[in-house]
Design a protein around this motif. Structure first.
Motif, PDB file in Angstrom:
ATOM      1  N   HIS A   6     -16.048   1.672  21.994  1.00  0.00           N
ATOM      2  CA  HIS A   6     -16.431   3.094  21.965  1.00  0.00           C
ATOM      3  C   HIS A   6     -16.964   3.466  23.351  1.00  0.00           C
ATOM      4  O   HIS A   6     -18.143   3.705  23.527  1.00  0.00           O
ATOM      5  CB  HIS A   6     -17.504   3.344  20.898  1.00  0.00           C
ATOM      6  CG  HIS A   6     -17.044   3.058  19.503  1.00  0.00           C
ATOM      7  ND1 HIS A   6     -16.570   4.038  18.663  1.00  0.00           N
ATOM      8  CD2 HIS A   6     -16.962   1.903  18.799  1.00  0.00           C
ATOM      9  CE1 HIS A   6     -16.229   3.485  17.492  1.00  0.00           C
ATOM     10  NE2 HIS A   6     -16.462   2.194  17.551  1.00  0.00           N
ATOM     11  N   LYS A  45      -7.026   6.462  14.136  1.00  0.00           N
ATOM     12  CA  LYS A  45      -8.129   5.762  13.454  1.00  0.00           C
ATOM     13  C   LYS A  45      -8.646   6.654  12.339  1.00  0.00           C
ATOM     14  O   LYS A  45      -8.811   7.858  12.523  1.00  0.00           O
ATOM     15  CB  LYS A  45      -9.251   5.474  14.450  1.00  0.00           C
ATOM     16  CG  LYS A  45     -10.597   5.032  13.847  1.00  0.00           C
ATOM     17  CD  LYS A  45     -10.700   3.538  13.690  1.00  0.00           C
ATOM     18  CE  LYS A  45     -11.996   3.093  13.025  1.00  0.00           C
ATOM     19  NZ  LYS A  45     -13.129   2.974  13.923  1.00  0.00           N
ATOM     20  N   HIS A  92     -11.015  -2.585  20.082  1.00  0.00           N
ATOM     21  CA  HIS A  92     -12.058  -1.808  19.411  1.00  0.00           C
ATOM     22  C   HIS A  92     -13.309  -1.653  20.274  1.00  0.00           C
ATOM     23  O   HIS A  92     -14.169  -2.527  20.293  1.00  0.00           O
ATOM     24  CB  HIS A  92     -12.411  -2.494  18.084  1.00  0.00           C
ATOM     25  CG  HIS A  92     -13.211  -1.629  17.162  1.00  0.00           C
ATOM     26  ND1 HIS A  92     -13.266  -1.841  15.814  1.00  0.00           N
ATOM     27  CD2 HIS A  92     -14.014  -0.554  17.380  1.00  0.00           C
ATOM     28  CE1 HIS A  92     -14.046  -0.945  15.248  1.00  0.00           C
ATOM     29  NE2 HIS A  92     -14.514  -0.148  16.188  1.00  0.00           N
ATOM     30  N   ASP A  99     -15.994  -3.900  18.915  1.00  0.00           N
ATOM     31  CA  ASP A  99     -16.724  -2.708  18.436  1.00  0.00           C
ATOM     32  C   ASP A  99     -17.912  -2.454  19.376  1.00  0.00           C
ATOM     33  O   ASP A  99     -19.007  -2.122  18.925  1.00  0.00           O
ATOM     34  CB  ASP A  99     -17.196  -2.896  16.991  1.00  0.00           C
ATOM     35  CG  ASP A  99     -17.383  -1.568  16.267  1.00  0.00           C
ATOM     36  OD1 ASP A  99     -17.304  -0.512  16.916  1.00  0.00           O
ATOM     37  OD2 ASP A  99     -17.615  -1.594  15.046  1.00  0.00           O
TER      38      ASP A  99
HETATM   39 ZN   LIG Z   1     -16.220   0.999  15.819  1.00  0.00          ZN
END
Ligand SMILES: [Zn+2]
Length: 449
Positions: A58, A144, A56, A307
């Motif tokens: 970005h 996702k 996870h 994340d």
């Molecule tokens: Zn995320």
């Protein structure tokens, strides 16, 4: 070219033992007693772990957004922290998942670590469904879905159609489970009362919003039987739902938490600079933090994903931003493994075998990465030589992220990577990144049908 990693304690998800590792080219060829190699690496006193797989991040850009940490800096933070494979979320481009993947592959040309993707489905149109077989075949087997987006509520039936198609093709669906209605209602009520400061951020996304959405996600998972990967689970109550569902074997559900929920609690939101810790969902109570550790140890949680999506201090603390306008996300790639070792293994909340399971073996299996996440003959030689005695205090200025603050600034952490190998090459050694931009390679994900 052969490499022998000698004298360390090799850790797998099952056991730890004194063993040497022989690498030939990019692969591990033997674990145990190994002959002299072209190159010898002394791992005496070190743990030899499989490279971590972070499901996870970005790091990929979108047509309208460039991350502060793209693949260039993000992958360096990853490598320095022992993460040898990252999975980035990828937004569709002009409605096309494939278009998004093409952009992400261009971005990832700068990557120093291996990489793969989850394709975010913002609208499950017929055109998107038609793209799925080709995507699955080419190794882009991850989707996702944001339950929190308005379209999910409007087009739930179409999303379930997407789940069924994914199930048939052996694709995995990652799900952001927070209930949009509850969040909108709390947010509106707080705004109406003039409570717009960051201190109200946790109240705007209550535990209930996570629980309601997780319940629905588990129901959809059971109904469609699509492998469902619940991201960044933050609360004890949501974990209870997942625990019950797993005990009944009613679905193919796996779950992730995020470092923030293991190390910090909502009292951060009493500080004037609280915006620095804004992520979705918000930090929770101490009881939730304990519940997350327990769930990580007992298998209710399968992995920890960072994340990773940092914003500068100035951007986070921009004056006048109401709690719902602060960009969500923090930096976490470089500290994922050291902090889980320091706070988890050293404090006896997790065994080191379980740490390897949740940071490498499980995530690789969940993502269909057949050559990652394990130290065994035939696997990629992605190794972390972790020094369990190395102590460092976290300072953003010493981190490889482009971010100018770290959520754990000033934290004393014991247990850092000394050397990291990516497919047999030394990618990091004693504080220095050796892997060049572009050393990373696309990992094609196998389907699980
Ligand atoms: Zn995320």
């Amino acid at each position: 070219m052969t490499v022998a990693v000698r004298g360390g304690t090799v850790v797998t998800a099952q056991e730890s033992r004194r063993a040497d590792v022989l690498i030939d080219g990019e692969r591990i060829v033997r674990v145990g007693r190994v002959p002299t190699a072209d190159r010898e690496i002394d791992a005496t006193g070190l743990f030899v772990l499989p490279g971590c797989v972070d499901l996870h991040t970005h790091l990929a850009s979108t047509p309208t957004w460039t991350p502060l940490d793209g693949f260039a800096t993000g992958s360096r933070a990853a490598i320095a922290g022992g993460v040898t494979t990252v999975v980035s979320m990828v937004q569709p481009e002009e409605g096309s998942l494939r278009g998004g993947i093409e952009r992400a592959i261009r971005d990832a040309e700068a990557s120093a670590c291996d990489f793969a993707f989850h394709s975010v489905v913002t609208d499950p149109t017929d055109a998107v469904l038609a793209e799925l077989p080709g995507m699955a075949e080419d190794g882009f087997a991850g989707l996702k879905v944001f339950m929190v987006s308005p379209r999910f509520t409007e087009k739930t039936a179409e999303y379930l159609g997407l789940y069924r198609a994914a199930r048939r093709l052996g694709m995995t669906v990652a799900v952001h489970a927070e209930d949009r209605m509850l969040i909108e209602r709390s947010t509106a009520a707080l705004h109406l009362a003039g409570k717009t400061g960051v201190a109200y951020f946790p109240a705007s996304r209550p535990v209930e919003a996570e629980v309601v959405a997780v319940r629905a996600a588990l129901k959809y998972a059971a109904e469609t039987q699509v492998p469902t990967y619940l991201v960044h689970i933050s609360s004890g109550a949501a974990l209870e739902e997942i625990r019950r569902s797993k005990a009944k074997y009613e679905s193919r559900v796996t779950a992730e938490t995020r470092p923030l929920y293991l190390h910090l609690t909502r009292d951060r939101f009493e500080r004037p600079d609280a915006a620095l810790w804004v992520g979705q969902p918000p930090l929770r109570d101490r009881a939730d933090m304990y519940a997350v550790w327990r769930a990580l140890a007992d298998g209710t949680l399968d992995t920890v994903g960072t994340d990773h999506v940092p914003y500068t201090r100035a951007r986070k603390l921009e004056p006048g931003l109401s709690f719902d306008k602060i960009p969500p996300g923090v930096s976490n790639l470089e500290t994922l493994l050291p902090m889980l070792y320091s706070e988890g293994v050293r404090k006896e909340r997790l065994t080191i075998e379980r740490l390897v399971d949740v940071l490498a073996t499980r995530p690789a299996r969940i993502a269909g990465m057949t050559t990652k996440g394990e130290i065994a003959a035939g696997m990629d030689a992605d190794l972390v030589l972790l020094d369990p005695t190395a102590t460092r205090i976290i300072h953003a200025s010493e981190m490889h992220s482009a971010c100018d603050y770290d959520p754990y600034e000033g934290w004393e952490v014991t247990g850092w990577p000394r050397t990291v190998l990516l497919r047999g090459e030394v990618a990091y050694d004693k504080g220095e990144i050796r892997a060049a931009a572009g050393a990373g390679r696309l990992v094609r994900r196998s389907t699980n049908s």
